[in-house]
Motif scaffolding. Sequence first.
Motif, short mmCIF file in Angstrom:
data_model
loop_
_atom_site.label_atom_id
_atom_site.label_comp_id
_atom_site.label_asym_id
_atom_site.label_seq_id
_atom_site.Cartn_x
_atom_site.Cartn_y
_atom_site.Cartn_z
N THR A 2 37.53 17.21 -29.32
CA THR A 2 36.59 16.11 -29.08
C THR A 2 36.10 16.05 -27.64
O THR A 2 34.90 15.91 -27.39
N ALA B 142 24.13 19.79 -22.98
CA ALA B 142 22.92 19.91 -23.81
C ALA B 142 21.89 18.86 -23.43
O ALA B 142 20.69 19.10 -23.53
N LEU B 143 22.36 17.70 -22.97
CA LEU B 143 21.45 16.62 -22.57
C LEU B 143 21.03 16.73 -21.10
O LEU B 143 20.25 15.92 -20.62
N LEU C 173 33.79 18.89 -26.97
CA LEU C 173 32.51 18.59 -27.62
C LEU C 173 31.68 17.66 -26.76
O LEU C 173 30.47 17.86 -26.57
N MET C 174 32.31 16.62 -26.21
CA MET C 174 31.58 15.68 -25.35
C MET C 174 30.97 16.40 -24.15
O MET C 174 29.81 16.16 -23.80
N ASN D 42 30.14 19.52 -23.99
CA ASN D 42 29.02 20.33 -24.50
C ASN D 42 27.78 19.47 -24.73
O ASN D 42 26.66 19.91 -24.45
N VAL D 43 27.97 18.25 -25.22
CA VAL D 43 26.84 17.33 -25.43
C VAL D 43 26.23 16.95 -24.08
O VAL D 43 25.00 16.94 -23.93
#
Length: 160
Positions: A57, A67-68, A60-61, A63-64
């Motif tokens: 998790t 991406a942003l 993943l955060m 990576n987000v």
Amino acid sequence: MLELEFSGIRIQLPANQPLLLLKYPAQNLYLPLWIGAPEASAIAMSEQGLTPPRPMTHDLMINVFEALGVSLERIEIVSVHNAVFVAELVFSNGKRVDSRSSDAVALAVRTKCPIMCAEQVLEEAGVSIETDGDGEEAPEEQLREFREFLDNIDPEDFSS
């Protein structure tokens, strides 16, 4: 705000409750935070340099965030209420997001960003360890006493 260092995770026996320790080296104060087993595991894995085959998790955060097009500049532990620490994620675009302290530290350990703490929080919940004259941690006797302190403390001890 004061900058803290990640000091480690300890397990309080006999309850097997993970305790996250953050250190303010300038005054040799420790900030103990009770955390859940999943967060303790996530932090320990990152600290040991282990990378799971699929993103956890916190990974993943991150990576987000990438991406942003934002990065985590720092985390801030802003308050403590009834032994619950409140943290905020501070991003490169100036935005702030409310966070559980354990999640914030897990992200900070992964991104190697600063861990900041409000002075009032450290005054209220910090635990002091005496040092010798050179600023080094005290002899083994005081370290043993600190370990005993950790073994006997409960989350309610930090209630206001």
